[in-house]
Design an enzyme around this catalytic site. Structure first.
Site, PDB file in Angstrom:
ATOM      1  N   HIS A  42       0.843  -1.204   0.000  1.00 12.62           N
ATOM      2  CA  HIS A  42       0.000   0.000   0.000  1.00 12.62           C
ATOM      3  C   HIS A  42       0.871   1.245   0.000  1.00 12.62           C
ATOM      4  CE1 HIS A  42      -4.115   1.670   0.748  1.00 12.62           C
ATOM      5  NE2 HIS A  42      -3.373   2.743   1.016  1.00 12.62           N
ATOM      6  N   HIS A  50       1.378   5.243  -2.464  1.00 10.79           N
ATOM      7  CA  HIS A  50       0.784   6.143  -3.448  1.00 10.79           C
ATOM      8  C   HIS A  50       1.863   7.016  -4.086  1.00 10.79           C
ATOM      9  CE1 HIS A  50      -3.085   5.355  -1.388  1.00 10.79           C
ATOM     10  NE2 HIS A  50      -2.464   5.660  -0.266  1.00 10.79           N
ATOM     11  N   ARG A  72     -10.479   0.238  -6.019  1.00 10.27           N
ATOM     12  CA  ARG A  72     -10.607   0.695  -4.644  1.00 10.27           C
ATOM     13  C   ARG A  72     -11.843   1.557  -4.449  1.00 10.27           C
ATOM     14  NH1 ARG A  72      -7.082   4.969  -1.066  1.00 10.27           N
ATOM     15  NH2 ARG A  72      -7.136   3.842   0.916  1.00 10.27           N
ATOM     16  N   HIS A  96      -5.960  -0.788   6.109  1.00 11.40           N
ATOM     17  CA  HIS A  96      -5.555  -0.136   7.351  1.00 11.40           C
ATOM     18  C   HIS A  96      -6.147  -0.770   8.613  1.00 11.40           C
ATOM     19  CE1 HIS A  96      -3.991   2.555   4.448  1.00 11.40           C
ATOM     20  NE2 HIS A  96      -5.011   3.369   4.337  1.00 11.40           N
ATOM     21  N   ASP A 110       1.745   2.684   3.576  1.00 10.57           N
ATOM     22  CA  ASP A 110       0.889   3.859   3.359  1.00 10.57           C
ATOM     23  C   ASP A 110       1.725   5.096   3.004  1.00 10.57           C
ATOM     24  OD1 ASP A 110      -1.631   5.117   3.101  1.00 10.57           O
ATOM     25  OD2 ASP A 110      -1.494   5.944   5.124  1.00 10.57           O
TER      26      ASP A 110
END
Length: 281
Positions: free
Chosen positions: A23, A25, A114, A169, A237
């Site tokens: 995970h 970005h 998602r 999460h 994250d």
């Protein structure tokens, strides 16, 4: 200095070959965010991220389309293109997406879509069943970022889906004190179904504490590892878009590794499970 990460030291734990961050970005401040965007971070590139990989010891990763750009997946896909051998993608689409667009994303390395309902915008839960049926034909999964209350509200719908489900999460299990027992019960019910996976990512979003050792979440994470070792994946994250003060990723990784009881289980969560879920070679 590692961009968007506190500290510079490496983790104490040595990761196995092909360890996967499931995970993360990328962002580009020159791109216009969608009007509904809640989070609009500064530019965070694949080159920036590689510095974190070198520090932590991961070699595979999963690019997740952020809510910032809605259904414009072009930045994520461009990053995926240059990382294709060691990366997979999770896109955001709505029910207007064409079959041809889905096929092109499949060819590019996208393996799921998602629904972010914590920072809602491009998608809604009214699209869930229809899109789940469409992407199931491609072998994709449905990834969901839900609030604690939404885990309770939508648990039965997720159990009825004809597609694999991945919860973000830690399912925000300890985020809301007054309902955390109910969230935990529904999380276990979902995990027992055999088609739900959980991302052990962003512990700061799912604990009463703001930093390790996260005593509430450590206990829950240990129970999850014990009960569902084949249905868990881990993620950073990065670049921690929700956090004004960036956490120390090496400390977070060490905290996670301390929760896992043995090397074989650690390898399963970091290597085997991501290979099975995301289709790595």
């Amino acid at each position: 200095m590692t961009p968007f990460s506190g500290g510079e030291e490496p983790p104490r734990v040595t990761l196995p070959a092909n360890a996967c961050d499931c995970h993360m970005h990328v962002f580009d401040s020159a791109r216009e965010p969608v009007a509904s965007a809640v989070v609009t971070p500064p530019t965070a590139t694949i080159a920036d991220y590689k510095r974190l990989q070198a520090r932590l010891g991961t070699t595979r990763h999963v690019l997740v389309q952020p809510s910032t750009y809605g259904t414009d997946n072009s930045l994520m896909l461009a990053a995926l293109e240059v990382q294709r051998a060691c990366a997979r993608g999770v896109a955001v689409v709505d029910d207007s997406v064409s079959d041809n667009e889905l096929r092109k994303m499949d060819e590019a390395g996208v393996v799921g879509i998602r629904f972010n309902q914590v920072q809602p915008g491009a998608t809604s839960m009214t699209m869930l069943t229809t899109l789940a049926s469409r992407v199931r034909e491609l072998g994709w999964h449905i990834q969901l970022h839900l609030s604690s209350q939404q885990i309770i509200d939508y648990a039965d719908r997720l159990l009825a889906l004809n597609a694999p489900v991945v919860l973000d999460h830690y399912a925000r299990v300890h985020h809301s004190t007054e309902i955390e027992d109910a969230v935990r019960a529904d999380l276990w019910r979902l995990m027992r179904s055999g088609h739900v996976w959980l991302k052990l990512s962003a512990p700061y979003l799912s604990s009463h504490s703001n930093s390790p050792p996260y005593p509430d979440l450590a206990q829950t994470a240990g129970a999850l590892v014990s009960d569902f070792p084949d249905r868990l994946v881990w993620g950073t994250d990065w670049p921690h878009a929700t956090e004004a003060s960036k956490p120390n990723d090496a400390r977070l990784l060490d905290w996670f590794a301390d929760v896992v009881p043995d090397v074989d289980t650690l390898n399963r969560i970091l290597v085997d499970n991501p290979r099975n879920l995301y289709g790595f070679e």
